[in-house]
Design a protein around this motif. Sequence first.
Motif, PDB file in Angstrom:
ATOM      1  N   PRO A 153      40.878  21.378  30.310  1.00 46.81           N
ATOM      2  CA  PRO A 153      39.746  20.608  30.819  1.00 46.81           C
ATOM      3  C   PRO A 153      39.267  19.578  29.814  1.00 46.81           C
ATOM      4  N   GLY A 154      38.891  18.435  30.304  1.00 46.88           N
ATOM      5  CA  GLY A 154      38.397  17.355  29.480  1.00 46.88           C
ATOM      6  C   GLY A 154      39.475  16.406  29.005  1.00 46.88           C
ATOM      7  N   ALA A 155      40.755  16.750  29.204  1.00 45.17           N
ATOM      8  CA  ALA A 155      41.840  15.865  28.778  1.00 45.17           C
ATOM      9  C   ALA A 155      41.884  14.638  29.678  1.00 45.17           C
ATOM     10  N   THR A 156      42.318  13.539  29.090  1.00 48.55           N
ATOM     11  CA  THR A 156      42.430  12.302  29.850  1.00 48.55           C
ATOM     12  C   THR A 156      43.823  12.161  30.445  1.00 48.55           C
ATOM     13  N   HIS A 157      43.877  11.477  31.591  1.00 46.58           N
ATOM     14  CA  HIS A 157      45.148  11.209  32.253  1.00 46.58           C
ATOM     15  C   HIS A 157      45.194   9.718  32.561  1.00 46.58           C
ATOM     16  N   PRO A 158      45.808   8.927  31.719  1.00 48.09           N
ATOM     17  CA  PRO A 158      45.867   7.489  32.012  1.00 48.09           C
ATOM     18  C   PRO A 158      46.739   7.231  33.239  1.00 48.09           C
ATOM     19  N   VAL A 159      46.210   6.419  34.141  1.00 50.95           N
ATOM     20  CA  VAL A 159      46.948   6.005  35.343  1.00 50.95           C
ATOM     21  C   VAL A 159      47.451   4.600  35.071  1.00 50.95           C
ATOM     22  N   ARG A 160      48.769   4.466  34.934  1.00 56.14           N
ATOM     23  CA  ARG A 160      49.360   3.192  34.533  1.00 56.14           C
ATOM     24  C   ARG A 160      49.232   2.128  35.615  1.00 56.14           C
ATOM     25  N   HIS A 161      49.334   2.536  36.848  1.00 58.12           N
ATOM     26  CA  HIS A 161      49.138   1.570  37.940  1.00 58.12           C
ATOM     27  C   HIS A 161      48.445   2.297  39.080  1.00 58.12           C
ATOM     28  N   PHE A 162      47.408   1.654  39.598  1.00 60.73           N
ATOM     29  CA  PHE A 162      46.599   2.241  40.669  1.00 60.73           C
ATOM     30  C   PHE A 162      46.436   1.215  41.789  1.00 60.73           C
ATOM     31  N   ARG A 163      46.613   1.678  43.005  1.00 60.66           N
ATOM     32  CA  ARG A 163      46.352   0.858  44.193  1.00 60.66           C
ATOM     33  C   ARG A 163      45.547   1.668  45.187  1.00 60.66           C
ATOM     34  N   GLN A 164      44.647   0.984  45.838  1.00 61.56           N
ATOM     35  CA  GLN A 164      43.861   1.612  46.896  1.00 61.56           C
ATOM     36  C   GLN A 164      43.807   0.684  48.095  1.00 61.56           C
ATOM     37  N   ILE A 165      44.000   1.248  49.262  1.00 63.54           N
ATOM     38  CA  ILE A 165      43.879   0.500  50.516  1.00 63.54           C
ATOM     39  C   ILE A 165      42.789   1.162  51.342  1.00 63.54           C
ATOM     40  N   LEU A 166      41.757   0.404  51.654  1.00 66.68           N
ATOM     41  CA  LEU A 166      40.680   0.882  52.527  1.00 66.68           C
ATOM     42  C   LEU A 166      40.982   0.436  53.954  1.00 66.68           C
TER      43      LEU A 166
END
Length: 547
Positions: free
Chosen positions: A9-22
């Motif tokens: 818990p508390g560790a970071t997880h870098p997301v190298r590429h993120f996309r979101q479609i609403l």
Amino acid sequence: MTRHQPTTPGATHPVRHFRQILLWPLQLMPDRESGSIHRHWERLGEENKPWFEVNDEFHVDPAHFQARHYSEFVTFLPSVQRFLYGEGGANRCHNSPIRVLRRADLKTVHLTFKEGNAPVTLSIAHIDLYFFYDIDVVILAVEVFADDLDLMVIQELLFRFGRTFPPGWDDQGLGDHCLAKVEWLDREGQVVIASDYENRAKFLSFVCRERSAGISADWEYLLAPMVHHTSSRAGGLRYRQLEYGRMPMMAYLAVDDPSTLSRADFVRLVLGTRGDPDDLAPCSERFLANFEAEYCHDRYWQVANPKVPDTRFLCSGHAFITVGEAGSKFFTDSERGVLAQFRHQYFLLGLIAHFHKAALLMFGDRLGAAVTRLEIRDPESVKQFKRVIRKQFATFLRFTHRYWFHEVSIQSPAKALFAMYRRHHGTDSLFNDIRLEVQDMAQYLENDGLRRQANTVVRLTVVTTFGLIGTVTTGFLGMNLLAEADAPLSTKLLYFILTLIPSTIITLYTVMISKRMADLLEVLSDERLTLRKKLGFFTGTWKGGGE
């Protein structure tokens, strides 16, 4: 590839590429009730220039047609291909029943969180409106992306971004569950419009006055020149909300090692809940007992073959999430990888699923409104009700044969994910409910028509029966009472008029009291009644009633 255990818990997880479609489905309100088929996109194009129609990939020289477009096309079954792309053949008719309009004046969106996280700027890939021929539904699709964000920031973003109104307000006066501020910027980086979730008086007064939830200023701006159906502003194309004010979404996350994400991380992503620094699940273990079976498609997840990179698909109906390895071309290739499939095949899959649900909700709303407006004692209201029901029956029939699909593809995971969408949306049950409602109302119209025909036959029978008395009487005489065969034409015409007028009056009067006369004939023919009761009913009939 080495498999890792989820981090602490508390560790970071870098997301190298993120996309979101609403995806925001809305119901369009016709300006008139008519049998004509509406082409709403034409009216929008006439009113303002931010929106322009987008030609599909098939409107190019075949030499420039890309392999990605080909892969997208062959993913779907032929009936779905005709729905998405139109139909060719000898007549070269390529028109699809879908029309896409796009605006390109906004380039980024700046998101300010309430506390903890620094502001985030997302680039805008597309802002599109999807119209559907013959169906009063439009879907707003907004695609945004960014690189190198922390997973917890993304969880907060998925939880807060895409809300059309606040469900309430906190102690600081900011909208609950919303971002502190959403600012949409143009090409020069200037703020064009910002959210107003904190404007409590606006939302309270709107609900009090209009009996409908208001919409944040930024989303109203994105939909312009369309206007809310209760708005006093001028606008030929008006809309109303179909679902809760939290938009359905799709998200793509490329991380260094997907296997390090905890089960609680996946739960938060697919259920769209807030990030938790202690990595605690947002729901009870009992609720999550069947989480993997209900929400996950794990065809490519934790496969024993090290050559198969970890890729996980999750679907809750409201959210579609795909998580994979950032270093894998299988996942990140924008032409043939999962990224290309997410932006095209899976997007269309989600679009169809949300369109199905929105169309069925629209039909249910229209049928309910028609029944609500029905005043059974008002002939004009009954006529209007019949017109609306006939129109909705015809539209639903066309929807069933043109747009309704139980399957869209035989490829996995597209087939499995579409089945998950349908199960979480409950569209099969909703479709059956709407179909039964339509059939019940169609049956009502048929029964009402048969009832009116029966009443007409009864009245004609009464008129014929009582007219038979005069016919038999004059026929029995078998002679001319007035020997005027050689009389002048004027004399014959006079006798004709003198005979026509009372005959017409008697006939019309018989029609007027035909219901009572029909009851009289039924009583006279009933052998169980005594002569006294029959005479009493006969007397009452001529007094304006019977027994």
